[in-house]
Motif scaffolding. Structure first.
Motif: not given
Length: 391
Positions: A131-136, A172-173, A194-199, A223-226
């Motif tokens: 169930c780990t949410r993985v960002g690439i 994937v972002w 997998a999902q393609l997402v932009g900030t 700075p602000r973080l995604s």
């Protein structure tokens, strides 16, 4: 009055948090070129329901932990693999033969880095589970030279088949969805669910997960973080491309985090040599990134951020240590430049490496784990000159 400082995954992806997550169009326009974009066909509701569709109930929070404090002593392993058949005669890796070669390369690379484990993920990311949410985190700044969909496809396939990660729990972002859509426009099936997402969606459309409140002050700016990194994912796989850069000397592990913040343009020129390590050292960033896999199937070995690739090393390399990996990237770039009888990248342009070491971001020495190539005989591949990477 109660001020809400965080949002649920559903609120962020569906836009319920709209006003709070939106960044001013003026602030974005100062950093990014103007291109339009839209959400993926799956839609925000499908993204928000990803966890429940996988049978998971992940927390609505991202990585936590302290910042590094002292220099790392000793060496760290960097795994590398090279295959000429990973690139076709046009400099692309989207044919089935190239996709198969790249998958074999990534599988061998990760196994080598994990000491030969058939399933490398529990070794590389001990906290990982189904169930780990993985960002690439990819790099699609340059439309001629984005992170290869073939490399990302191979990482996704490994996560799904070897670790049992639900595809919709993989994001994937990068900073902007329109850049991602442009880079991946003919390659969406390679995402495998997998999902393609932009900030944010684009310079003119600040919809999307958006950025956090200002983190703190670095180099006179805040700075602000995604939110993709801080709230929508538990761990991050950093997946940059290999290229030279007019101010940082090279781009690999550390430089790719400029795509995590909202004001990367504030941290160039004289500030870069200190700001680059300080940005990576932000606890949410350095504690999220567990692994870096560098796409060096193609490379820019003499140029800048917007230039087309100049050589085809046909190589992928990876490490758990971002600084050791960047030291190898610097050496590799210089070996590739030597093939063309070009001088090495000036050491003064990578003085941030010394500062990053002082801040405890990693080791400056590395040992190579060869997963199928001969690093003593680095070559530039079979392509010469500029290559159009628009796909």
């Amino acid at each position: 009055m109660t001020i809400k400082t965080g949002f649920t995954r559903r609120e962020i992806l569906t836009g319920t948090a709209g006003a709070a997550v939106a960044v001013s169009a003026g602030a974005l326009a100062g950093c990014f070129p103007g291109v339009g974009g839209q959400w993926p066909d799956a839609g925000p509701d499908a993204a928000a329901d990803a966890a429940s569709s996988c049978g998971c109930t992940p927390p609505d929070a991202g990585p936590t932990g302290d910042e590094p404090k002292s220099p790392v002593v000793g060496t760290s392993p960097v795994a590398t693999v090279q295959r000429d058949d990973s690139i076709d005669s046009k400099g692309k890796s989207l044919g089935q033969a190239q996709l198969d070669a790249t998958q074999s390369m990534v599988d061998a690379l990760l196994s080598s880095l994990a000491g030969g484990a058939a399933n490398p993920w529990p070794t590389l990311i001990p906290s990982i589970g189904a169930c780990t949410r993985v960002g690439i985190k990819v790099n699609c700044l340059n439309s001629f030279f984005p992170t290869s969909p073939a490399v990302v496809r191979a990482i996704i396939a490994s996560l799904i088949t070897k670790q049992g990660i639900c595809p919709s729990n993989i994001l994937v972002w990068d900073r902007r969805l329109d850049e991602l859509n442009s880079a991946w426009k003919n390659s969406m099936p390679l995402l495998q669910g997998a999902q393609l997402v932009g900030t944010v969606n684009s310079t003119t459309d600040t919809g999307g997960p958006g950025y956090t409140a200002p983190w703190g002050k670095i180099g006179g700016s805040t700075p602000r973080l995604s939110r993709i990194l801080t709230e929508l994912t538990d761990v991050t796989i950093n997946c940059p491309v290999l290229k030279t850069h007019g101010q940082s000397g090279i781009t690999a592990a550390l430089k790719n985090v400029y795509g995590v913040i909202d004001i990367p343009g504030n941290y160039h020129e004289a500030l870069l040599q200190t700001a680059l390590p300080e940005i990576y050292r932000i606890p949410q960033i350095c504690n999220s990134i567990k692994l870096t896999v560098v796409d060096a199937l193609q490379a820019v070995t003499s140029g800048d951020t917007a230039d087309r690739p100049t050589m085809t090393p046909g190589r992928i390399f990876a490490s758990l240590d971002p600084l050791a990996l960047d030291c190898y990237a610097y050496d590799l770039i210089n070996q590739l430049r030597a093939v063309r009888k070009q001088s090495a990248v000036e050491a003064g342009m990578v003085s941030w490496i010394d500062y990053a070491h002082q801040l405890g971001l990693g080791a400056k020495e590395y040992t190579l784990a060869d997963a199928g190539s001969a690093d003593t005989a680095v070559d530039g591949g079979g392509m010469d000159g500029a290559i159009d990477l628009t796909i």
